[in-house]
Scaffold this active site. Sequence first.
Site, PDB file in Angstrom:
ATOM      1  N   VAL A 169      -0.124 -10.614   2.971  1.00 22.59           N
ATOM      2  CA  VAL A 169       0.880 -11.042   1.992  1.00 22.59           C
ATOM      3  C   VAL A 169       1.868 -12.017   2.645  1.00 22.59           C
ATOM      4  CG1 VAL A 169       2.577 -10.279   0.289  1.00 22.59           C
ATOM      5  CG2 VAL A 169       0.670  -8.770   0.880  1.00 22.59           C
ATOM      6  N   GLU A 203       9.555  -5.560  -6.306  1.00 20.83           N
ATOM      7  CA  GLU A 203       8.561  -5.742  -7.381  1.00 20.83           C
ATOM      8  C   GLU A 203       7.129  -5.562  -6.878  1.00 20.83           C
ATOM      9  OE1 GLU A 203       7.131  -5.626 -10.510  1.00 20.83           O
ATOM     10  OE2 GLU A 203       8.981  -6.632 -11.037  1.00 20.83           O
ATOM     11  N   VAL A 257       4.833  -1.964  -6.399  1.00 16.58           N
ATOM     12  CA  VAL A 257       4.056  -1.246  -7.420  1.00 16.58           C
ATOM     13  C   VAL A 257       3.161  -2.238  -8.146  1.00 16.58           C
ATOM     14  CG1 VAL A 257       4.147   0.247  -9.445  1.00 16.58           C
ATOM     15  CG2 VAL A 257       6.005   0.331  -7.772  1.00 16.58           C
ATOM     16  N   GLY A 263       1.060  -4.601  -7.224  1.00 14.50           N
ATOM     17  CA  GLY A 263       0.857  -5.969  -6.722  1.00 14.50           C
ATOM     18  C   GLY A 263       1.523  -7.059  -7.540  1.00 14.50           C
ATOM     19  N   ILE A 314       1.586  -7.540 -10.711  1.00 11.59           N
ATOM     20  CA  ILE A 314       2.008  -7.215 -12.088  1.00 11.59           C
ATOM     21  C   ILE A 314       3.517  -6.997 -12.138  1.00 11.59           C
ATOM     22  CG2 ILE A 314       1.743  -5.590 -13.995  1.00 11.59           C
ATOM     23  CD1 ILE A 314      -0.985  -4.835 -12.835  1.00 11.59           C
ATOM     24  N   GLY A 337     -14.451  -5.277   0.525  1.00  7.69           N
ATOM     25  CA  GLY A 337     -13.064  -5.423   0.988  1.00  7.69           C
ATOM     26  C   GLY A 337     -12.039  -4.774   0.075  1.00  7.69           C
ATOM     27  N   ASP A 366      -1.561   6.871  -2.206  1.00 12.55           N
ATOM     28  CA  ASP A 366      -0.979   5.568  -2.544  1.00 12.55           C
ATOM     29  C   ASP A 366      -0.461   5.591  -3.991  1.00 12.55           C
ATOM     30  OD1 ASP A 366      -0.911   2.438  -2.124  1.00 12.55           O
ATOM     31  OD2 ASP A 366      -1.982   2.762  -4.002  1.00 12.55           O
ATOM     32  N   LYS A 401       3.532   5.256  -5.683  1.00 11.59           N
ATOM     33  CA  LYS A 401       3.913   4.372  -6.788  1.00 11.59           C
ATOM     34  C   LYS A 401       4.469   5.186  -7.956  1.00 11.59           C
ATOM     35  CE  LYS A 401       0.617   0.968  -5.199  1.00 11.59           C
ATOM     36  NZ  LYS A 401      -0.814   0.629  -5.185  1.00 11.59           N
ATOM     37  N   GLY A 459      -3.981  -8.012  -3.225  1.00 18.55           N
ATOM     38  CA  GLY A 459      -4.432  -9.356  -2.850  1.00 18.55           C
ATOM     39  C   GLY A 459      -3.246 -10.104  -2.268  1.00 18.55           C
TER      40      GLY A 459
HETATM   41  P1  NAP Z   1      -0.881  -6.765   7.052  1.00 17.47           P
HETATM   42  O1  NAP Z   1      -1.901  -7.760   6.652  1.00 17.47           O
HETATM   43  O2  NAP Z   1      -1.274  -5.620   7.899  1.00 17.47           O
HETATM   44  O3  NAP Z   1       0.293  -7.566   7.783  1.00 17.47           O
HETATM   45  C1  NAP Z   1       1.329  -6.939   8.477  1.00 17.47           C
HETATM   46  C2  NAP Z   1       2.098  -8.003   9.248  1.00 17.47           C
HETATM   47  O4  NAP Z   1       3.224  -7.391   9.856  1.00 17.47           O
HETATM   48  C3  NAP Z   1       1.281  -8.664  10.353  1.00 17.47           C
HETATM   49  O5  NAP Z   1       1.577 -10.042  10.413  1.00 17.47           O
HETATM   50  C4  NAP Z   1       1.773  -7.959  11.627  1.00 17.47           C
HETATM   51  O6  NAP Z   1       1.766  -8.794  12.770  1.00 17.47           O
HETATM   52  C5  NAP Z   1       3.214  -7.654  11.268  1.00 17.47           C
HETATM   53  N1  NAP Z   1       3.700  -6.451  11.913  1.00 17.47           N
HETATM   54  C6  NAP Z   1       3.320  -5.179  11.705  1.00 17.47           C
HETATM   55  N2  NAP Z   1       4.002  -4.329  12.502  1.00 17.47           N
HETATM   56  C7  NAP Z   1       4.826  -5.108  13.236  1.00 17.47           C
HETATM   57  C8  NAP Z   1       5.773  -4.832  14.267  1.00 17.47           C
HETATM   58  N3  NAP Z   1       5.990  -3.585  14.678  1.00 17.47           N
HETATM   59  N4  NAP Z   1       6.449  -5.864  14.797  1.00 17.47           N
HETATM   60  C9  NAP Z   1       6.220  -7.136  14.386  1.00 17.47           C
HETATM   61  N5  NAP Z   1       5.347  -7.454  13.420  1.00 17.47           N
HETATM   62  C10 NAP Z   1       4.648  -6.451  12.865  1.00 17.47           C
HETATM   63  O7  NAP Z   1      -0.145  -6.140   5.763  1.00 17.47           O
HETATM   64  P2  NAP Z   1      -0.155  -6.705   4.281  1.00 17.47           P
HETATM   65  O8  NAP Z   1      -1.433  -6.363   3.614  1.00 17.47           O
HETATM   66  O9  NAP Z   1       0.306  -8.122   4.270  1.00 17.47           O
HETATM   67  O10 NAP Z   1       0.952  -5.764   3.606  1.00 17.47           O
HETATM   68  C11 NAP Z   1       2.320  -5.970   3.834  1.00 17.47           C
HETATM   69  C12 NAP Z   1       3.116  -5.035   2.898  1.00 17.47           C
HETATM   70  O11 NAP Z   1       2.814  -5.373   1.545  1.00 17.47           O
HETATM   71  C13 NAP Z   1       2.782  -3.552   3.049  1.00 17.47           C
HETATM   72  O12 NAP Z   1       3.944  -2.793   2.868  1.00 17.47           O
HETATM   73  C14 NAP Z   1       1.813  -3.302   1.907  1.00 17.47           C
HETATM   74  O13 NAP Z   1       1.830  -1.957   1.459  1.00 17.47           O
HETATM   75  C15 NAP Z   1       2.382  -4.217   0.852  1.00 17.47           C
HETATM   76  N6  NAP Z   1       1.414  -4.632  -0.157  1.00 17.47           N
HETATM   77  C16 NAP Z   1       0.259  -5.225   0.239  1.00 17.47           C
HETATM   78  C17 NAP Z   1      -0.643  -5.623  -0.736  1.00 17.47           C
HETATM   79  C18 NAP Z   1      -1.930  -6.317  -0.360  1.00 17.47           C
HETATM   80  O14 NAP Z   1      -2.710  -6.631  -1.245  1.00 17.47           O
HETATM   81  N7  NAP Z   1      -2.183  -6.564   0.897  1.00 17.47           N
HETATM   82  C19 NAP Z   1      -0.365  -5.378  -2.102  1.00 17.47           C
HETATM   83  C20 NAP Z   1       0.831  -4.782  -2.446  1.00 17.47           C
HETATM   84  C21 NAP Z   1       1.729  -4.411  -1.467  1.00 17.47           C
HETATM   85  P3  NAP Z   1       0.363  -9.343  13.389  1.00 17.47           P
HETATM   86  O15 NAP Z   1      -0.208 -10.246  12.349  1.00 17.47           O
HETATM   87  O16 NAP Z   1       0.749 -10.066  14.625  1.00 17.47           O
HETATM   88  O17 NAP Z   1      -0.478  -8.122  13.622  1.00 17.47           O
END
Ligand code: NAP
Length: 445
Positions: free
Chosen positions: A17, A130, A133, A135, A137, A188, A202, A206, A309
Amino acid sequence: MIEYRNLRIALLGGGSVGAQVARLLLEHSDELANRVGAGLELVGILVRDLDAPRSADLPRELLTTDADSLILGADIVIELMGGIEPARSYILTAINSGADVVTANKALLAEHGAELFEAADQVGAQLNYEAAVAGAIPIVRPLRDSLAGDTVNRILGIVNGTTNFILDRMHVAGDTLEEALATATELGYAEADPTADIGGYDAAQKAALLASLAFHTNVPLEKVYREGITGVTPQQIESATKAGYVVKLLAICERLIDPETGEEGVSARVYPAMVHHSHPLASVHGANNAVFVEAEAAGPLMFYGAGAGGVQTASAVLGDLVSVARRHVVGGPGFAASNHADLPVLDIGKVTTRYAVTLEVTDEPGVLATIAGVFSKNEVSLALVEQSMTPAEPVSGSHAAVSGTATLVIGTHEATEAALAATVIDLAANSVVTNVASVLRVEGV
Ligand code: NAP
């Protein structure tokens, strides 16, 4: 036109994200500045590994591993790291240093939301979420703002794309849960460790956020009743289909009357349930999410779209950013979390719903009356009984089946969970019942 100074934006996380938020922020900086009335200057992106591959081409000089310097110089901090620590501490640092915060972190808010909202309230900071919960939406701000003058009575949400994908495959392709999970992993849609999704954790996070928001009541995660989808069988899917239903993992938030005290309370719960095919939620396929809101004046409303996503979720994050930034420009404190109603969160036993119970019973005279008696003794009234025969294997050397078993599918009228649970215990102990094959709630009626 733009007279306000640039707002300094710190991004914590450059993953799925975060990288997309950074890309969109950089690509659309002029347009966003016009919408806000101030430039949005991305001053840094906190990551763990400066050399890790990113899903977008980000300027190398923006990447940093120095959290403190980044957070302390920012007007707005966007937390997209995930997890509890250090995300919690960083958000508290940001709030206490005068920054506003945007986060997508449902796990953190479901566990520590009360503490974070209290900290934001103390200093008049904004804390928007926002994307936490469903994504992309829009559902948090519709509940908080658009429906602020209405009374929300019930929310039925398909808020976990992985489990919706799996259940949909079981219906559409006839897969077992294991087969559908393997496909979800391959495409995926499921994590390497799928427990948070298929265990309903999860969705429960929410549900806690939605219920707190909708009912102006702090609903902690530990008060959300939770069942995952691991017990859903192809037989349940088949018999639901035959009866005109689909099985969905629902997050349900509901205003209820406590059957014991007569007082108003709320319930937040997650479980697989049967939804009639004519209900709008039944047509939510694949990994999509939808939130069906029933409000007193507005009536039913359906919010539908991508629940996850990177780029889709980035849209919700940027919406929060623009909203937070506008208020920063205009001035005034952020919205405090609204907990004034402070309604009791009722135990699952006090929840009332309908049920579909499938029993295997011995096929002998009087069985139906015996079963009906068990339901009646527990004050659960029957709406429908269907029977199908399963003849026993012929005894070797004989040409006739002796006694067979029969399958009974019983639909109930509304009953409390406590009454239904007592019924199931009595049924299992009854000599005419060889197996309580399935108990599923029926929702959305
Ligand atoms: P992700 O791909 O795992 O990315 C996490 C990022 O945070 C990475 O860039 C990581 O660094 C960095 N990070 C993690 N721990 C760290 C630390 N201790 N110090 C410094 N940097 C740190 O996660 P994501 O999927 O983007 O999700 C991010 C948030 O959005 C989460 O809370 C998730 O629940 C929420 N969310 C995600 C989605 C989705 O579709 N992915 C949807 C809704 C909500 P590195 O890249 O260097 O490892």
